[in-house]
Design a protein around this motif. Sequence first.
Motif, short mmCIF file in Angstrom:
data_model
loop_
_atom_site.label_atom_id
_atom_site.label_comp_id
_atom_site.label_asym_id
_atom_site.label_seq_id
_atom_site.Cartn_x
_atom_site.Cartn_y
_atom_site.Cartn_z
N HIS A 49 0.82 -1.22 0.00
CA HIS A 49 0.00 0.00 0.00
C HIS A 49 0.86 1.26 0.00
O HIS A 49 0.39 2.33 -0.41
CB HIS A 49 -0.97 0.00 1.18
N ASN A 50 2.12 1.14 0.44
CA ASN A 50 2.99 2.31 0.43
C ASN A 50 3.37 2.74 -0.99
O ASN A 50 3.77 3.89 -1.21
CB ASN A 50 4.27 2.02 1.22
N ASN A 52 1.53 3.24 -3.56
CA ASN A 52 0.42 3.78 -4.37
C ASN A 52 0.57 5.26 -4.67
O ASN A 52 -0.34 5.89 -5.19
CB ASN A 52 -0.93 3.51 -3.68
N ASP A 53 1.75 5.83 -4.33
CA ASP A 53 1.95 7.26 -4.55
C ASP A 53 2.46 7.58 -5.96
O ASP A 53 2.52 8.73 -6.36
CB ASP A 53 2.94 7.83 -3.52
N ASP A 67 -1.97 -8.41 -2.52
CA ASP A 67 -2.16 -6.97 -2.30
C ASP A 67 -1.88 -6.14 -3.55
O ASP A 67 -1.67 -4.92 -3.44
CB ASP A 67 -1.26 -6.50 -1.15
N LYS A 69 -3.74 -4.91 -5.78
CA LYS A 69 -4.65 -3.78 -6.01
C LYS A 69 -4.42 -2.63 -5.04
O LYS A 69 -5.02 -1.56 -5.20
CB LYS A 69 -6.10 -4.26 -5.94
N LYS A 70 -3.58 -2.81 -4.04
CA LYS A 70 -3.25 -1.71 -3.13
C LYS A 70 -2.23 -0.75 -3.74
O LYS A 70 -2.00 0.33 -3.21
CB LYS A 70 -2.73 -2.27 -1.80
N THR A 71 -1.61 -1.18 -4.83
CA THR A 71 -0.67 -0.31 -5.53
C THR A 71 -1.44 0.55 -6.54
O THR A 71 -2.66 0.44 -6.68
CB THR A 71 0.38 -1.13 -6.28
N ASN A 72 -0.70 1.38 -7.25
CA ASN A 72 -1.30 2.22 -8.29
C ASN A 72 -0.85 1.74 -9.67
O ASN A 72 -0.49 2.54 -10.54
CB ASN A 72 -0.91 3.68 -8.07
N LYS A 74 -0.95 0.83 -13.29
CA LYS A 74 -1.79 1.18 -14.44
C LYS A 74 -1.37 0.43 -15.69
O LYS A 74 -2.10 0.45 -16.70
CB LYS A 74 -1.71 2.68 -14.71
#
Length: 276
Positions: A49-50, A52-53, A67, A69-72, A74
């Motif tokens: 999750h960290n 996803n910035d 996990d 989908k906790k990332t960004n 694309k």
Amino acid sequence: MIHSFFKSKIGLKIRELLESENFKLEDKHQGEQCYIFGDGVSIQNYDLHNFNDKIGIACNHFPFHKDFKKTNVKYAILCEPFYFMPFFDSIIKKRKVKTISSLNPISFHYKKIVRTNPGINFFINLSNYLFFKGKNIFYLYKNILSKKNKPYYLCKEFDCDKGVLRRAISLAVYLGFKTIYLVGCDYLTNPSKYGHWYEKVSGYREIDESYIDGFIDRLRQNNINFKLVVPKKVESDIEIVTYEDLFKSKINFKKNNLLLSEENMRVFKMQNTMEL
């Protein structure tokens, strides 16, 4: 035979037609930063999750991570030629698989990931065109064709199909990213670390990765910046940044079985080639 054909005039025209959707993405992220997620064992230390910035580019099996989908993410790449051809495992790779009629378990379930993530653009090898199509499917083959004629994109002196990392980096540059954080790319450390986040086995060994070193060096000459994310300080020819320094957060080691859902663990076990 297929390589000779795509070098011909008519073959190039067909490539331009089949890869035309790519042109819409060229320089879409001009000057931005991104993550490239490999499948290295160091992924076991990170809370995703960290990450996803920044926009992410996923390589190979990373989308199977619990996990993911906790990332960004694309963009995702699985560049193996003919990977989605029926019976790829049994006929091309000569592998025994535990499925009915020897269908390919991982590629079959990868298709499910593609269909349930319409907001992600998935890039696969052009050789799979007849076997897998979709609105969010894009095709790549060796050098990336460019409408803007930027030669350092095009891998003319480097085969972009030789290793998924080279393919992912070339795509990131094609998309316009200027700073690339490499995550789970453990063989870029000295010594190189082998192993995948979804397997039990890992260790260190000497690996000749000169094919990627020269590629990265050439892109540096064109002001592309690289940073290698690692769990702890190590040596590398690439600028190192530790996970803790990047996120002000401690590493959080998890075993492979905690990073795969029960379904995906069953899928991976069907292929009989992984240390699970």
